[in-house]
Design a protein around this motif. Structure first.
Motif, PDB file in Angstrom:
ATOM      1  N   TYR A  63      -3.199   8.734  -1.588  1.00  0.00           N
ATOM      2  CA  TYR A  63      -3.377  10.187  -1.686  1.00  0.00           C
ATOM      3  C   TYR A  63      -2.402  10.865  -0.726  1.00  0.00           C
ATOM      4  O   TYR A  63      -2.312  10.495   0.444  1.00  0.00           O
ATOM      5  CB  TYR A  63      -4.806  10.578  -1.303  1.00  0.00           C
ATOM      6  N   HIS A 108      -3.306   7.331   2.939  1.00  0.00           N
ATOM      7  CA  HIS A 108      -3.333   8.789   2.905  1.00  0.00           C
ATOM      8  C   HIS A 108      -2.113   9.267   3.673  1.00  0.00           C
ATOM      9  O   HIS A 108      -1.887   8.836   4.793  1.00  0.00           O
ATOM     10  CB  HIS A 108      -4.619   9.318   3.552  1.00  0.00           C
ATOM     11  N   ALA A 124      -9.621   6.749   4.060  1.00  0.00           N
ATOM     12  CA  ALA A 124      -8.308   6.103   3.975  1.00  0.00           C
ATOM     13  C   ALA A 124      -8.175   4.988   5.013  1.00  0.00           C
ATOM     14  O   ALA A 124      -8.553   5.167   6.166  1.00  0.00           O
ATOM     15  CB  ALA A 124      -7.210   7.135   4.181  1.00  0.00           C
ATOM     16  N   TRP A 167      -3.105   5.591   7.505  1.00  0.00           N
ATOM     17  CA  TRP A 167      -2.610   6.968   7.550  1.00  0.00           C
ATOM     18  C   TRP A 167      -1.126   6.947   7.852  1.00  0.00           C
ATOM     19  O   TRP A 167      -0.687   6.331   8.827  1.00  0.00           O
ATOM     20  CB  TRP A 167      -3.359   7.768   8.623  1.00  0.00           C
TER      21      TRP A 167
END
Length: 456
Positions: A27, A226, A254, A257
């Motif tokens: 995402y 993410h 997530a 990161w």
RNA sequence: GGCGGGUUGGCGGAGAGGUUACGCAGCGGAUUGCAAAUCCGUGUAGACCGGUUCGAUUCCGGUACCCGCCUCCA
């Protein structure tokens, strides 16, 4: 192949292990659609596009899901609508398409899902209700706020403590907040503002809840990556984590990161006041090819500040031109990109190293591998782009003329006519190559037929 | 003030505890009538001060300077 990524959450470069290798999920925070994307907006798009391509390469194109949202409910959009007299829907629809066009021009593939925030309002309302039920949020005066103190790890991603932040806070605290750091999940709308019915009255979502709701809807409670710009680390991503982990305590949200550093222009922050602010479309309209923008972006590691300069732009253009020329007259692309190039990318997206690999492929004449690797990096499509192609002009008459003049000059030792022709051709943008084998004329990108005519 | 990041040769920009990054520019050479293009060769740089080590630009600590975030922001 092993993939290593620097995880902001742990501050370390780690071996990437997807939760499910058959379903790798990523995402990335997308744009708020109220205006053209500026050059800085393109950086995360390009960075995560490279990662997307790499993940597809490693795990298979059918085993990667990439979600990037469009934020189409935001007070900046409302303000733009009020200023311009246009409808919100018209603005967001137009801007969304601009974004897709401009990012496509810099070689970015479209994500598998591009959810619009306004299409996920029910999910947001449900999530907010759930957070209230679980004691992580509270309604007050038509607002719903997230209770920061209810999430123990709040601030962990960005390395802040709630107490420190309150001590250094520069903002006025709204009266309806229990705690200065509490943030808005839902806020009331007046008649002129876009709004949706909710248990707390007609209103609209706060900034952060959309990503949590959409990520959950499309990727589930736990997913792999993410991403976004590092300016989003706080508060946006911190708040996303708090909301999502409190709403779905069983999930981990997530796992990894990733944050890209910011973009500068000629060593300074891009800003309207400095007059160095420009959009991707501005560059494209000036004749800077999208691949050139992409190449410059990839020449700096994503975790370092990237400085956009005209010098880099020119160098990138020359380099790509050289490679395209080499590849254009060479064999078809190899079946796979060069392993060395891919290996660099697998090491925390070392795009600069990958470009060094391209230089090596070029130098050693591996045109098929170079072509495949360029395509893999999104720097080239199936064919050489028009801008890099030599103009199609018939210069055989000039070749004959110059050859004849040269032949006689070699006898007479008077090269004045040869030099005159050469200067004329060079001035018209033609590269003049003379060797024992003969004369070769190569029209360059600045070829000007009119100048040849006047000197003929 | 708090948090995070950075400082590499003329410029851009990487990796690696000890062996050439790479590109551009420059310089030398081949080639050329002269050039251009091309090819070959050529650059021990790592902010500063300590520490660890047989050995650090690479690890650790400190100093200086720079940048970002903390407010809408990619």
């Amino acid at each position: 192949m092993e993939l290593f990524l620097t995880n902001t959450a742990t501050r370390r470069k780690e071996l990437f292990t997807p939760l499910k290798a058959a379903d790798v999920r990523m995402y990335v925070c997308g744009p708020t659609v109220y205006d053209r994307a500026h050059l800085g907006n393109a950086r995360p798009v390009i960075v995560f596009d490279v990662l997307y391509r790499l993940l597809r390469h490693i795990y298979g194109a059918d085993h990667v899901t990439y979600v990037r949202n469009f934020t189409d409910v935001d007070d900046k959009i409302n303000a733009r609508a009020a200023d311009s007299g246009r409808s919100i829907g018209a603005i967001t629809a137009e801007t969304t398409q601009w974004f897709l066009d401009d990012m496509g021009a810099v070689g970015a593939m479209e994500p598998d899902h591009m959810p619009r925030a306004t299409q996920y309002i029910p999910q947001m309302v449900a999530m907010i209700s759930d957070l209230i039920d679980k004691g992580h949020a509270y309604a007050k005066d038509g607002h719903v706020l997230f209770r920061v103190r209810s999430y123990q790890d709040y601030g962990k991603l960005s390395g802040r403590s709630v107490d420190d932040m309150i001590a250094g806070a520069r903002v006025e605290v709204a009266p309806f907040k229990e705690d200065p750091m509490d943030f808005v999940l839902w806020k009331p709308s007046d008649a002129a503002q876009p709004g949706w019915d909710s248990p707390w009255g007609r209103g609209r979502p706060g900034w952060h809840i959309e990503c949590s709701a959409m990520a959950h809807e499309l990727l589930g409670e736990s997913f792999d990556i993410h991403g976004g710009g590092n300016d989003l680390m706080f508060p946006h991503h911190e708040n996303e984590i708090a909301q999502s982990c409190c709403a779905h305590p069983g999930g981990g949200f997530a796992q990894v990161w990733l944050h890209n550093e910011m973009l500068q222009v000629e060593g300074k922050k891009m800003s309207k006041s400095l007059g160095n602010f420009f959009t991707v479309r501005d560059l494209l309209d000036q004749g800077v090819p999208g691949e050139v923008i992409r190449f410059v972006m990839l020449s700096t590691h994503y975790r370092k500040p990237m400085d956009w300069t005209e010098k880099k732009r020119d160098e990138a253009m020359a380099t790509l031109q050289k490679w395209y020329t080499q590849v254009g007259s060479g064999p078809a692309a190899a079946a796979d990109p060069d392993p060395g190039v891919v290996g660099c990318l697998a090491d925390d997206l070392n795009t600069a190293g990958a470009i060094a690999g391209l230089h090596q492929l070029s130098l050693t004449g591996q045109a098929a591998a170079l072509r495949a690797s360029l395509q893999f990096l999104g720097l080239m499509g199936e064919t050489v782009p028009d801008w890099a192609l030599a103009p199609q002009v018939d210069l055989s008459d000039w070749v004959a003329r110059l050859s004849a003049a040269r032949q006689s000059a070699l006898q007479s030792k008077d090269f004045s006519e040869v030099d005159r022709l050469k200067a004329l051709l060079t001035g018209a943008g033609v590269e003049v190559r003379m060797s024992k084998a003969g004369v070769d004329l190569v029209p360059g990108s600045g070829f000007d037929a009119a100048r040849l005519e006047t000197g003929a």
